[in-house]
Scaffold this motif. Sequence first.
Motif, PDB file in Angstrom:
ATOM      1  N   PRO A 116       0.818  -1.224   0.000  1.00 25.02           N
ATOM      2  CA  PRO A 116       0.000   0.000   0.000  1.00 25.02           C
ATOM      3  C   PRO A 116       0.846   1.266   0.000  1.00 25.02           C
ATOM      4  CG  PRO A 116      -0.821  -1.563   1.619  1.00 25.02           C
ATOM      5  CD  PRO A 116       0.480  -2.111   1.120  1.00 25.02           C
ATOM      6  N   ASP A 117       2.105   1.187   0.461  1.00 21.98           N
ATOM      7  CA  ASP A 117       2.920   2.394   0.387  1.00 21.98           C
ATOM      8  C   ASP A 117       4.010   2.321  -0.659  1.00 21.98           C
ATOM      9  OD1 ASP A 117       3.031   1.454   3.618  1.00 21.98           O
ATOM     10  OD2 ASP A 117       4.752   0.911   2.365  1.00 21.98           O
TER      11      ASP A 117
ATOM     12  N   LEU B 192       2.411  -9.245  -6.030  1.00 19.59           N
ATOM     13  CA  LEU B 192       1.223  -8.420  -5.783  1.00 19.59           C
ATOM     14  C   LEU B 192       0.343  -9.124  -4.761  1.00 19.59           C
ATOM     15  CD1 LEU B 192       1.854  -8.024  -9.068  1.00 19.59           C
ATOM     16  CD2 LEU B 192      -0.299  -6.794  -8.963  1.00 19.59           C
ATOM     17  N   PRO B 193      -0.555  -8.374  -4.120  1.00 21.82           N
ATOM     18  CA  PRO B 193      -1.541  -9.075  -3.279  1.00 21.82           C
ATOM     19  C   PRO B 193      -2.377 -10.015  -4.150  1.00 21.82           C
ATOM     20  CG  PRO B 193      -2.129  -6.754  -3.578  1.00 21.82           C
ATOM     21  CD  PRO B 193      -0.759  -6.927  -4.148  1.00 21.82           C
ATOM     22  N   GLY B 194      -2.763 -11.165  -3.603  1.00 24.33           N
ATOM     23  CA  GLY B 194      -3.677 -12.044  -4.328  1.00 24.33           C
ATOM     24  C   GLY B 194      -4.888 -11.230  -4.763  1.00 24.33           C
TER      25      GLY B 194
ATOM     26  N   GLY C 250      -6.511  -8.468   0.258  1.00 20.65           N
ATOM     27  CA  GLY C 250      -6.362  -7.407  -0.736  1.00 20.65           C
ATOM     28  C   GLY C 250      -5.164  -6.489  -0.573  1.00 20.65           C
ATOM     29  N   ARG C 251      -4.304  -6.760   0.420  1.00 18.71           N
ATOM     30  CA  ARG C 251      -3.105  -5.933   0.596  1.00 18.71           C
ATOM     31  C   ARG C 251      -1.956  -6.802   1.059  1.00 18.71           C
ATOM     32  NH1 ARG C 251      -3.698  -0.480   3.909  1.00 18.71           N
ATOM     33  NH2 ARG C 251      -5.021   0.721   2.509  1.00 18.71           N
ATOM     34  N   ILE C 252      -0.751  -6.359   0.720  1.00 18.12           N
ATOM     35  CA  ILE C 252       0.435  -6.973   1.319  1.00 18.12           C
ATOM     36  C   ILE C 252       0.845  -6.071   2.471  1.00 18.12           C
ATOM     37  CG2 ILE C 252       2.839  -7.648   0.973  1.00 18.12           C
ATOM     38  CD1 ILE C 252       2.129  -8.396  -1.886  1.00 18.12           C
ATOM     39  N   ALA C 253       0.413  -6.451   3.656  1.00 18.97           N
ATOM     40  CA  ALA C 253       0.672  -5.651   4.851  1.00 18.97           C
ATOM     41  C   ALA C 253       0.542  -6.567   6.066  1.00 18.97           C
ATOM     42  CB  ALA C 253      -0.324  -4.498   4.943  1.00 18.97           C
ATOM     43  N   LYS C 254       1.118  -6.102   7.168  1.00 17.77           N
ATOM     44  CA  LYS C 254       1.107  -6.861   8.424  1.00 17.77           C
ATOM     45  C   LYS C 254      -0.313  -7.301   8.786  1.00 17.77           C
ATOM     46  CE  LYS C 254       2.602  -5.718  13.170  1.00 17.77           C
ATOM     47  NZ  LYS C 254       2.859  -7.027  13.694  1.00 17.77           N
ATOM     48  N   ASP C 255      -0.425  -8.559   9.226  1.00 15.59           N
ATOM     49  CA  ASP C 255      -1.676  -9.158   9.697  1.00 15.59           C
ATOM     50  C   ASP C 255      -2.655  -9.553   8.599  1.00 15.59           C
ATOM     51  OD1 ASP C 255      -0.950  -9.192  12.338  1.00 15.59           O
ATOM     52  OD2 ASP C 255      -1.781  -7.211  12.751  1.00 15.59           O
TER      53      ASP C 255
END
Length: 449
Positions: free
Chosen positions: A14-15, A53-55, A378-383
């Motif tokens: 996301p960033d 990428l995120p799935g 929908g994102r590659i991010a913690k949790d």
Amino acid sequence: MSLSAFLSRRVVTPDGIKPAAVLVEDGRILDVVPPNQLPAGISVKDFGEAAILPGLVDSHVHINEPGRTEWEGFRTATRAAAAGGYTLLADMPLNCLPATTTVTALEAKRKAASGQCHVDWMAWGGVVSDNQEHIEGLAAAGVLGFKCFLIHPGIDGFTMVNEKELRAALPHVARTGLPLLVHAELPGPVDAATHRLAEADWSKYATYLQSRPDEAELSAIRLMISLCREYRFRLHIVHLAASQALDMLRAAKAEGLPVSVETCPHYLHFSSEKIPDGQALFKCAPPIRSRENREKLWQGLREGVIDLVATDHSPCPPEMKRLSERNFRTAWGGIASLSLALPVMWTEAIDRGFTLADIARWMAERLARLAGCESRKGRIAKDYNADFVVFEPEAEFVATEEHLYYRHCVSPYLGETLRGVVKATYLRGDCVFADGTFPGAPGGREFRR
Ligand SMILES: [Zn+2]
């Protein structure tokens, strides 16, 4: 379960797109760290220059099971999804038997899906002419929201709704807080045009296009915006094809109405000028419109008036396309594209100066938000769930039947040279697709809000 890492020079977060190591434990993302902070002694999958990428999330899929498994089905649709980089599908409530308009029907769908899925799935419920009293029950039982048609959906068994029936349903929908997805074409303009074209040559694409004029979409969207203002439910316009509607959708958003908008890869890739006569593989509703219209849809996506891109994957047995008859009137409408949507979108997006971060927003993040699972998908991010697609953005291929993977290898995209290859797909840390194979037993499950 032990800690592992997915490493790439281009991780789409996301960033921004950056070199990173995605640390994964028990199927979820523990953290995203710079490559030089990779913990020692853990298992590392290094994808080098390939992007992660995120799935992808597809909020508009017709799986057609139970009841019409000869059209598609959970096993084949989720296989095509895995091959296309999708890790979560949201199933539309029609074409299956029974249609998902009651809790009993939802339970039948859950039973049918069990043990068959290569990726995760969720279900939309239906709003039809006479199921108002089931709406809140469906919400409590776990549907993501609701879908309705303002025009005959092309098949009996899932009734369209008129304004009076909508008014009966909308207080229930609003109480659930869940979105209402609307097939926005009104029958009046379509019926009038079709009547005028009774004697026309229906082997011509132009005849079909004229039979579903822009006004059908415009009048439907106008009606839905006014009902949204009145009842304050979350309105989602599916598969917008008429760019002329962008002005009123922009205004509705500016007014603060809870409206979101989707379009599909076929409206962003094809144009009516190039559709061969007699070629019903291109039939869908609303129809693919002009090249000029297509460019305006891209502009709508750029501005954010269009929020997201879903496939409207809608397959049927090839005989229902009646290809030998060359008749746009009698052929079944619907384009299946789960396995090719990402390269189709990337091919078009890169020419217009977009990046993989835009693709991730349009094809994962915003669909997860629509489906109510934006805190885990929908994102590659913690949790978040460790759902990834490994994508080679510079590679090219010619689309053939062996790239499709759904039940019937029929597609208007065959023969096209597309940019970007899905190398592998991971669902909660497990590989579900790699170089044409589907390792392991189907591990997809229903994802609950
Ligand atoms: Zn659809």
